[in-house]
Design a protein around this motif. Structure first.
Motif, PDB file in Angstrom:
ATOM      1  N   PRO A   1       0.779  -1.231   0.000  1.00 54.22           N
ATOM      2  CA  PRO A   1       0.000   0.000   0.000  1.00 54.22           C
ATOM      3  C   PRO A   1       0.816   1.290   0.000  1.00 54.22           C
ATOM      4  N   THR A   2       2.139   1.222   0.184  1.00 61.26           N
ATOM      5  CA  THR A   2       2.916   2.454   0.196  1.00 61.26           C
ATOM      6  C   THR A   2       3.070   2.977  -1.221  1.00 61.26           C
ATOM      7  N   GLU A   3       2.675   4.220  -1.401  1.00 61.53           N
ATOM      8  CA  GLU A   3       2.615   4.816  -2.731  1.00 61.53           C
ATOM      9  C   GLU A   3       3.998   5.014  -3.333  1.00 61.53           C
ATOM     10  N   TYR A   4       4.996   5.308  -2.522  1.00 60.45           N
ATOM     11  CA  TYR A   4       6.317   5.602  -3.070  1.00 60.45           C
ATOM     12  C   TYR A   4       7.014   4.365  -3.625  1.00 60.45           C
ATOM     13  N   GLU A   5       6.530   3.177  -3.313  1.00 64.71           N
ATOM     14  CA  GLU A   5       7.143   1.956  -3.825  1.00 64.71           C
ATOM     15  C   GLU A   5       6.459   1.448  -5.098  1.00 64.71           C
ATOM     16  N   TYR A   6       5.471   2.187  -5.605  1.00 64.28           N
ATOM     17  CA  TYR A   6       4.757   1.764  -6.813  1.00 64.28           C
ATOM     18  C   TYR A   6       5.685   1.884  -8.017  1.00 64.28           C
ATOM     19  N   VAL A   7       5.663   0.875  -8.868  1.00 65.81           N
ATOM     20  CA  VAL A   7       6.449   0.869 -10.095  1.00 65.81           C
ATOM     21  C   VAL A   7       5.473   0.858 -11.266  1.00 65.81           C
ATOM     22  N   GLU A   8       5.706   1.766 -12.212  1.00 65.52           N
ATOM     23  CA  GLU A   8       4.817   1.842 -13.368  1.00 65.52           C
ATOM     24  C   GLU A   8       4.844   0.526 -14.135  1.00 65.52           C
ATOM     25  N   GLY A   9       3.703   0.126 -14.629  1.00 65.31           N
ATOM     26  CA  GLY A   9       3.616  -1.123 -15.374  1.00 65.31           C
ATOM     27  C   GLY A   9       3.286  -2.309 -14.484  1.00 65.31           C
ATOM     28  N   ARG A  10       2.877  -2.062 -13.245  1.00 65.95           N
ATOM     29  CA  ARG A  10       2.545  -3.137 -12.331  1.00 65.95           C
ATOM     30  C   ARG A  10       1.107  -3.615 -12.477  1.00 65.95           C
ATOM     31  N   ILE A  11       0.387  -3.063 -13.446  1.00 70.63           N
ATOM     32  CA  ILE A  11      -0.975  -3.512 -13.716  1.00 70.63           C
ATOM     33  C   ILE A  11      -0.961  -4.132 -15.102  1.00 70.63           C
ATOM     34  N   PRO A  12      -1.354  -5.399 -15.236  1.00 72.35           N
ATOM     35  CA  PRO A  12      -1.381  -6.033 -16.559  1.00 72.35           C
ATOM     36  C   PRO A  12      -2.292  -5.265 -17.521  1.00 72.35           C
ATOM     37  N   ILE A  13      -1.997  -5.374 -18.801  1.00 72.42           N
ATOM     38  CA  ILE A  13      -2.707  -4.623 -19.840  1.00 72.42           C
ATOM     39  C   ILE A  13      -4.205  -4.903 -19.813  1.00 72.42           C
ATOM     40  N   GLU A  14      -4.566  -6.161 -19.626  1.00 74.58           N
ATOM     41  CA  GLU A  14      -5.986  -6.531 -19.642  1.00 74.58           C
ATOM     42  C   GLU A  14      -6.737  -5.873 -18.482  1.00 74.58           C
ATOM     43  N   TRP A  15      -6.104  -5.863 -17.293  1.00 72.49           N
ATOM     44  CA  TRP A  15      -6.743  -5.234 -16.142  1.00 72.49           C
ATOM     45  C   TRP A  15      -6.774  -3.722 -16.300  1.00 72.49           C
ATOM     46  N   ASP A  16      -5.744  -3.149 -16.914  1.00 70.20           N
ATOM     47  CA  ASP A  16      -5.717  -1.708 -17.146  1.00 70.20           C
ATOM     48  C   ASP A  16      -6.872  -1.304 -18.062  1.00 70.20           C
ATOM     49  N   ALA A  17      -7.125  -2.101 -19.088  1.00 76.35           N
ATOM     50  CA  ALA A  17      -8.244  -1.814 -19.995  1.00 76.35           C
ATOM     51  C   ALA A  17      -9.566  -1.877 -19.238  1.00 76.35           C
TER      52      ALA A  17
END
Length: 164
Positions: free
Chosen positions: A53-69
């Protein structure tokens, strides 16, 4: 009255339905369309809860394309496990084919160099671009050459164009 409803909302949280989890541990929820106590219609929302849940550790691209859509409303139904597995295997096949093509290309280049069909790239020793006026000349540093008690300022020369 508003404080009472705010406390109720904070206590029970937003009513949300879990629709799926991806291989990275992200959990996806939908908050269905609801009516407030005043009768106002609140449209449905889609949300993701990261495993960390810590926002500063989020890395872009951590959501698969299908879920992003699905999150952005480009598709109505969330992706199935079978669809995710099929798409992942397809992406792996594409990576393997790309590696094969790259290996073939490198082998072809090496063969062309050996046969003399293509000139080998030369290694440049000089830094900078040949069109620059300072190409190949030793540049004087404007940075100090030392620190503390032995401080010596860098060399400086005036610009000859400013004198005129």
């Amino acid at each position: 009255m508003n404080k009472f409803f705010g406390a109720l909302r904070r206590t029970f949280g937003v009513v949300r339905e879990h629709v799926g989890t991806d291989h990275l541990g992200n959990k996806y929820y939908i908050v269905p369309e609801q009516k407030t106590w005043t009768g106002r219609l609140v449209r449905a929302k889609r949300m993701v809860e990261a495993p960390n849940p810590t926002e500063y550790e989020y890395v872009e691209g951590r959501i698969p394309i299908e879920w992003d859509a699905w999150m952005r409303g480009r598709r109505k139904e969330p992706p199935s496990v079978e669809e995710l597995a099929k798409n992942e295997s397809y992406r792996e096949q594409i990576k393997l084919k790309a590696m094969e093509v790259e290996e073939k290309d490198l082998a072809l280049k090496a063969k062309e160099y050996e046969e003399g069909l293509v000139a080998t790239p030369s290694r440049t020793v000089a830094a900078g671009h040949a069109a620059a006026t300072s190409f190949g000349k030793q540049e004087l540093s404007e940075e100090p050459s030392s620190t503390a008690n032995t401080f010596q300022p860098g060399s400086w020369r005036p610009n000859p164009k400013q004198d005129a």
